[in-house]
Write an enzyme that holds these catalytic residues in place. Structure first.
Site, PDB file in Angstrom:
ATOM      1  N   LYS A 109       0.776  -1.362   0.020  1.00  0.00           N
ATOM      2  CA  LYS A 109      -0.046   0.002   0.142  1.00  0.00           C
ATOM      3  C   LYS A 109       0.756   1.392   0.096  1.00  0.00           C
ATOM      4  CE  LYS A 109      -4.034  -1.897   2.008  1.00  0.00           C
ATOM      5  NZ  LYS A 109      -5.226  -1.835   3.177  1.00  0.00           N
ATOM      6  N   TYR A 140     -12.319  -1.663  -4.615  1.00  0.00           N
ATOM      7  CA  TYR A 140     -12.977  -2.117  -3.376  1.00  0.00           C
ATOM      8  C   TYR A 140     -14.112  -1.870  -3.204  1.00  0.00           C
ATOM      9  CZ  TYR A 140      -8.201  -1.863  -0.676  1.00  0.00           C
ATOM     10  OH  TYR A 140      -7.173  -2.104  -0.172  1.00  0.00           O
ATOM     11  N   ASN A 197      -2.426  -0.532   6.938  1.00  0.00           N
ATOM     12  CA  ASN A 197      -1.968  -1.726   7.281  1.00  0.00           C
ATOM     13  C   ASN A 197      -0.994  -2.240   6.515  1.00  0.00           C
ATOM     14  OD1 ASN A 197      -4.039  -2.257   5.404  1.00  0.00           O
ATOM     15  ND2 ASN A 197      -5.163  -3.737   6.250  1.00  0.00           N
ATOM     16  N   HIS A 208      -2.434  -5.272   1.150  1.00  0.00           N
ATOM     17  CA  HIS A 208      -3.745  -5.939   1.220  1.00  0.00           C
ATOM     18  C   HIS A 208      -3.522  -7.297   0.271  1.00  0.00           C
ATOM     19  CE1 HIS A 208      -7.696  -6.784  -0.607  1.00  0.00           C
ATOM     20  NE2 HIS A 208      -7.226  -7.211  -1.696  1.00  0.00           N
ATOM     21  N   GLU A 233      -9.493  -9.511  -8.326  1.00  0.00           N
ATOM     22  CA  GLU A 233      -8.355  -8.627  -8.138  1.00  0.00           C
ATOM     23  C   GLU A 233      -6.960  -8.864  -9.095  1.00  0.00           C
ATOM     24  OE1 GLU A 233      -7.788  -8.904  -4.027  1.00  0.00           O
ATOM     25  OE2 GLU A 233      -9.741  -7.977  -3.546  1.00  0.00           O
TER      26      GLU A 233
END
Ligand code: CMP
Length: 136
Positions: A9, A49, A112, A115, A126
């Site tokens: 990310k 998303y 975080n 992903h 994805e």
């Protein structure tokens, strides 16, 4: 054999943790078959998303994902979807096992660190989203 989509990310790219995170996957023996660095547009982040559309954190998540470049990659292997999820740790870095990627490089949600696809269906969507030539 399965394929899964992992994204390093923007926060991790910004902090120059990209190489260390790739190295963690390689040292564990995971097989990266595609990788690139891209800047997502707002439309693209919202589409990627889509399953979280309507949730209270959706706007924050999209803003974060477009805050800088990210590094999506495809990893291939036996039962790789679950193995990668176990390897990166819990979604919330504060709850992730010490030594996992999210515990070591994440701060709090949505920052975080990485992903990873959570099912065969999401992996199909994805992988195809970022790497249509690796679709399965
Ligand atoms: P990721 O694996 O990218 O999948 C969806 C993301 O939404 C998740 O990691 C987090 O970054 C983010 N997310 C999930 N729950 C929350 C939450 N309660 N608050 C903020 N972000 C969240």
């Amino acid at each position: 054999m399965e394929r899964t989509l992992v994204i390093i990310k923007p926060g991790s790219v910004l902090k120059k943790n990209t190489g260390d995170i790739i190295s963690r996957f390689e040292k564990k023996g995971f097989n990266i078959i595609a990788i690139k660095m891209i800047q997502l547009s707002k439309d693209e982040a919202q589409s990627f998303y889509y399953c979280h559309r309507g949730k209270d954190f959706f706007k924050m998540l999209v803003e974060f994902m477009i805050s800088g470049p990210c590094v999506p990659m495809v990893i291939e292997g036996k039962s790789v979807i679950q193995r990668i999820r176990d390897f990166i740790g819990a979604t919330d870095p504060k709850k992730a096992e010490p030594g996992t990627i999210r515990a070591d490089f994440g701060t709090e949600m949505p920052k975080n660190a990485v992903h990873a696809s959570d099912s065969i269906e999401s992996a199909r969507f994805e992988v195809n989203f970022f790497f249509p030539d690796k679709a399965f």
